[in-house]
Motif scaffolding. Structure first.
Motif, PDB file in Angstrom:
ATOM      1  N   LYS A 160     -17.928 -18.122 -27.034  1.00  0.00           N
ATOM      2  CA  LYS A 160     -18.722 -19.321 -27.252  1.00  0.00           C
ATOM      3  C   LYS A 160     -20.169 -19.044 -26.855  1.00  0.00           C
ATOM      4  O   LYS A 160     -20.451 -18.744 -25.700  1.00  0.00           O
ATOM      5  N   PRO A 161     -21.110 -19.121 -27.806  1.00  0.00           N
ATOM      6  CA  PRO A 161     -22.521 -18.922 -27.452  1.00  0.00           C
ATOM      7  C   PRO A 161     -22.922 -19.959 -26.392  1.00  0.00           C
ATOM      8  O   PRO A 161     -22.298 -21.032 -26.317  1.00  0.00           O
ATOM      9  N   ASP A 162     -23.868 -19.684 -25.496  1.00  0.00           N
ATOM     10  CA  ASP A 162     -25.046 -18.863 -25.666  1.00  0.00           C
ATOM     11  C   ASP A 162     -24.948 -17.584 -24.824  1.00  0.00           C
ATOM     12  O   ASP A 162     -24.245 -17.550 -23.832  1.00  0.00           O
ATOM     13  N   GLY A 163     -25.783 -16.557 -25.224  1.00  0.00           N
ATOM     14  CA  GLY A 163     -25.825 -15.323 -24.481  1.00  0.00           C
ATOM     15  C   GLY A 163     -25.904 -14.148 -25.432  1.00  0.00           C
ATOM     16  O   GLY A 163     -26.191 -14.289 -26.623  1.00  0.00           O
ATOM     17  N   VAL A 164     -25.643 -12.946 -24.882  1.00  0.00           N
ATOM     18  CA  VAL A 164     -25.662 -11.722 -25.677  1.00  0.00           C
ATOM     19  C   VAL A 164     -24.228 -11.379 -26.060  1.00  0.00           C
ATOM     20  O   VAL A 164     -23.352 -11.288 -25.189  1.00  0.00           O
ATOM     21  N   PHE A 165     -23.999 -11.181 -27.351  1.00  0.00           N
ATOM     22  CA  PHE A 165     -22.644 -11.002 -27.864  1.00  0.00           C
ATOM     23  C   PHE A 165     -22.591  -9.829 -28.845  1.00  0.00           C
ATOM     24  O   PHE A 165     -23.591  -9.469 -29.474  1.00  0.00           O
ATOM     25  N   ALA A 166     -21.396  -9.265 -28.954  1.00  0.00           N
ATOM     26  CA  ALA A 166     -21.093  -8.363 -30.067  1.00  0.00           C
ATOM     27  C   ALA A 166     -20.555  -9.221 -31.200  1.00  0.00           C
ATOM     28  O   ALA A 166     -19.641 -10.030 -30.999  1.00  0.00           O
ATOM     29  N   ILE A 167     -21.137  -9.065 -32.388  1.00  0.00           N
ATOM     30  CA  ILE A 167     -20.714  -9.867 -33.531  1.00  0.00           C
ATOM     31  C   ILE A 167     -20.518  -8.957 -34.733  1.00  0.00           C
ATOM     32  O   ILE A 167     -21.102  -7.875 -34.823  1.00  0.00           O
ATOM     33  N   ARG A 168     -19.670  -9.413 -35.642  1.00  0.00           N
ATOM     34  CA  ARG A 168     -19.508  -8.742 -36.928  1.00  0.00           C
ATOM     35  C   ARG A 168     -19.954  -9.681 -38.031  1.00  0.00           C
ATOM     36  O   ARG A 168     -19.528 -10.824 -38.101  1.00  0.00           O
ATOM     37  N   ILE A 169     -20.848  -9.172 -38.875  1.00  0.00           N
ATOM     38  CA  ILE A 169     -21.254  -9.886 -40.086  1.00  0.00           C
ATOM     39  C   ILE A 169     -20.929  -8.954 -41.241  1.00  0.00           C
ATOM     40  O   ILE A 169     -21.574  -7.926 -41.426  1.00  0.00           O
ATOM     41  N   GLY A 170     -19.886  -9.281 -41.983  1.00  0.00           N
ATOM     42  CA  GLY A 170     -19.366  -8.349 -42.983  1.00  0.00           C
ATOM     43  C   GLY A 170     -18.782  -7.142 -42.264  1.00  0.00           C
ATOM     44  O   GLY A 170     -17.951  -7.285 -41.376  1.00  0.00           O
ATOM     45  N   ASP A 171     -19.223  -5.946 -42.651  1.00  0.00           N
ATOM     46  CA  ASP A 171     -18.751  -4.727 -42.000  1.00  0.00           C
ATOM     47  C   ASP A 171     -19.688  -4.251 -40.896  1.00  0.00           C
ATOM     48  O   ASP A 171     -19.467  -3.204 -40.299  1.00  0.00           O
ATOM     49  N   ALA A 172     -20.757  -4.990 -40.634  1.00  0.00           N
ATOM     50  CA  ALA A 172     -21.753  -4.562 -39.654  1.00  0.00           C
ATOM     51  C   ALA A 172     -21.411  -5.113 -38.271  1.00  0.00           C
ATOM     52  O   ALA A 172     -21.186  -6.316 -38.107  1.00  0.00           O
ATOM     53  N   LEU A 173     -21.385  -4.226 -37.287  1.00  0.00           N
ATOM     54  CA  LEU A 173     -21.190  -4.619 -35.896  1.00  0.00           C
ATOM     55  C   LEU A 173     -22.547  -4.622 -35.213  1.00  0.00           C
ATOM     56  O   LEU A 173     -23.249  -3.617 -35.220  1.00  0.00           O
ATOM     57  N   ARG A 174     -22.915  -5.749 -34.627  1.00  0.00           N
ATOM     58  CA  ARG A 174     -24.239  -5.895 -34.030  1.00  0.00           C
ATOM     59  C   ARG A 174     -24.135  -6.432 -32.611  1.00  0.00           C
ATOM     60  O   ARG A 174     -23.154  -7.090 -32.254  1.00  0.00           O
ATOM     61  N   ILE A 175     -25.168  -6.144 -31.838  1.00  0.00           N
ATOM     62  CA  ILE A 175     -25.344  -6.757 -30.530  1.00  0.00           C
ATOM     63  C   ILE A 175     -26.566  -7.651 -30.638  1.00  0.00           C
ATOM     64  O   ILE A 175     -27.677  -7.175 -30.893  1.00  0.00           O
ATOM     65  N   LYS A 176     -26.370  -8.958 -30.447  1.00  0.00           N
ATOM     66  CA  LYS A 176     -27.464  -9.910 -30.626  1.00  0.00           C
ATOM     67  C   LYS A 176     -27.358 -11.049 -29.604  1.00  0.00           C
ATOM     68  O   LYS A 176     -26.296 -11.306 -29.033  1.00  0.00           O
ATOM     69  N   ARG A 177     -28.484 -11.708 -29.421  1.00  0.00           N
ATOM     70  CA  ARG A 177     -28.502 -12.912 -28.593  1.00  0.00           C
ATOM     71  C   ARG A 177     -28.198 -14.112 -29.487  1.00  0.00           C
ATOM     72  O   ARG A 177     -28.879 -14.313 -30.511  1.00  0.00           O
ATOM     73  N   LEU A 178     -27.199 -14.895 -29.107  1.00  0.00           N
ATOM     74  CA  LEU A 178     -26.768 -16.028 -29.923  1.00  0.00           C
ATOM     75  C   LEU A 178     -27.102 -17.342 -29.232  1.00  0.00           C
ATOM     76  O   LEU A 178     -26.995 -17.468 -28.006  1.00  0.00           O
TER      77      LEU A 178
END
Length: 222
Positions: A160-178
């Motif tokens: 559950k946001p908020d904070g820094v998370f590992a996310i997948r958008i399609g096949d891309a794995l990203r580290i982002k602030r949500l």
């Protein structure tokens, strides 16, 4: 020669010394890494911290000795007992990189090594071994919070946001602030101001998979 290159050469030299081999490739074999990986460590002047920890756990050597050449080179006369210590839990490090930039694709989820965390620390932090995985950061969009090559501990129970998370958008794995916005949208941003933020509208949230919260960072050895 730069200090970082010199330090990585010295670390690998101490590894060879500790296990009694003369070939860098045998160091990689001992750690479950390829000969090319060891060559890359030497050429770029950094060694992933999890391999240093793994080496010390397997040999009973001191991390201070391995990295800095300081103090007693052994922390235990019985490394196998230390490795099996019930005070520690192992967390798998997956052989995938999470992009902190434009995104990296999942090829396969292969465990490359393990990190050991004290059970009392996990309990204090409210973490559970079954929920934890570790991966490596690739890219610079989360600088200075996370750097390229850092190893991060991800708690998959926290999505559950908020904070820094590992996310997948399609096949891309990203580290982002949500950040969840009042209209239900999701703001996806970087700590490096060079990168623009993204807004994902509520109707597109099904395209985003929040893998888990980034909880702990292990930096590279220079």
């Amino acid at each position: 020669m730069s200090d970082s290159l010199l330090n990585s050469e010295q670390i690998i030299h101490r590894m060879r010394e500790a296990i009694g081999v003369k070939n860098d490739g045998l160091v990689g074999e001992y750690l479950g890494a390829s000969k090319q990986a060891v060559y890359n460590w030497k050429s770029r002047g950094s060694i992933p911290i999890e391999y240093c920890v793994k080496f010390c756990v397997k040999t009973g050597r001191s991390l201070d000795w391995l990295i800095f050449g300081l103090g007693d080179n052994r922390v235990s006369d019985e490394p196998s007992v230390y490795y099996a210590d019930q005070d520690y839990s192992e967390v798998p490090v997956y052989d995938i990189e999470a992009s902190a930039g434009d995104g990296s694709l999942f090829d396969q989820e292969v465990i490359s090594s393990y990190l050991k965390f004290r059970n009392d620390w996990l309990a204090r932090e409210g973490l559970h071994q079954k929920d934890l995985v570790a991966i490596r950061v690739s890219g610079d969009s989360m600088d200075p919070t996370l750097s390229d090559g850092d190893t991060i501990l991800i708690d998959r129970s926290r999505i559950k946001p908020d904070g820094v998370f590992a996310i997948r958008i399609g096949d891309a794995l990203r580290i982002k602030r949500l950040q969840k916005l009042t209209d239900g949208s999701l703001r996806v941003s970087s700590d490096n101001t060079f990168y623009q933020e993204e807004i994902i509208r509520p109707e597109n949230l099904n395209q985003v998979d929040i893998v888990g919260q980034c909880y702990w960072r292990g930096g590279r050895v220079f």
